[in-house]
Design a protein around this motif. Structure first.
Motif, short mmCIF file in Angstrom:
data_model
loop_
_atom_site.label_atom_id
_atom_site.label_comp_id
_atom_site.label_asym_id
_atom_site.label_seq_id
_atom_site.Cartn_x
_atom_site.Cartn_y
_atom_site.Cartn_z
N SER A 237 0.97 -1.17 0.05
CA SER A 237 0.01 0.08 0.02
C SER A 237 0.88 1.33 0.13
O SER A 237 1.95 1.19 0.36
N CYS A 238 0.53 2.18 -0.86
CA CYS A 238 1.06 3.52 -0.53
C CYS A 238 -0.07 4.90 -0.24
O CYS A 238 -0.94 4.71 -1.12
N ALA A 239 0.14 5.73 0.64
CA ALA A 239 -0.67 6.86 0.84
C ALA A 239 0.27 8.02 0.29
O ALA A 239 1.32 8.11 0.82
N THR B 156 -4.48 6.82 -2.36
CA THR B 156 -3.76 5.46 -1.89
C THR B 156 -3.80 4.61 -2.95
O THR B 156 -4.81 4.25 -3.63
N HIS C 151 -2.50 0.54 -4.39
CA HIS C 151 -2.08 -0.81 -3.83
C HIS C 151 -1.65 -1.78 -4.73
O HIS C 151 -1.80 -1.54 -5.91
#
Length: 123
Positions: A21-23, A78, A80
């Protein structure tokens, strides 16, 4: 200032799965594509996958097609990366980034990167 925070990496056996995941934060990302890159030891950072703002279009590197799936959350900031059938050659630090265009994501030059998340696949 843009901030990118990646998570979800770890150690997995070949054939296993991980979900990254990346925010992204720090500015408005309306209409921006999001993507994943990776850098293995001693190699240059390479493009892995990208997804459009709407999520309707995706693009993958040939090396991960059919094994990895990129998606975005409803919040849009976000992204994924579902990684299945992992191979030892997938071992790398994985990074995300944002770019105005899906088409230019693979070759874009970025001014900022997050710390990345380590993925290690054992044979």
């Amino acid at each position: 200032q843009v901030q990118l925070v990646e998570s979800g990496g770890g150690l997995v056996q070949a054939g296993g799965s991980l979900r990254l995941s990346c925010a992204a934060s720090g500015r408005t990302f309306t209409n921006y594509a999001m993507g994943w890159f990776r850098q293995a030891p001693g190699k240059e950072r390479e493009f892995v996958a990208a997804i459009s703002w709407t999520g309707g279009s995706t693009y993958y590197a040939d090396s991960v097609k059919g094994r990895f799936t990129i998606s975005r959350s409803v919040a849009k900031n976000t992204v994924h990366l579902q990684m299945n059938s992992l191979k030892p050659e997938d071992t790398a630090v994985y990074y995300c980034n944002v770019e105005r265009s899906l088409a230019t994501m693979p070759t874009a030059r970025f001014d900022y990167w997050g710390q990345g998340t380590q993925v290690t696949v054992s044979s």
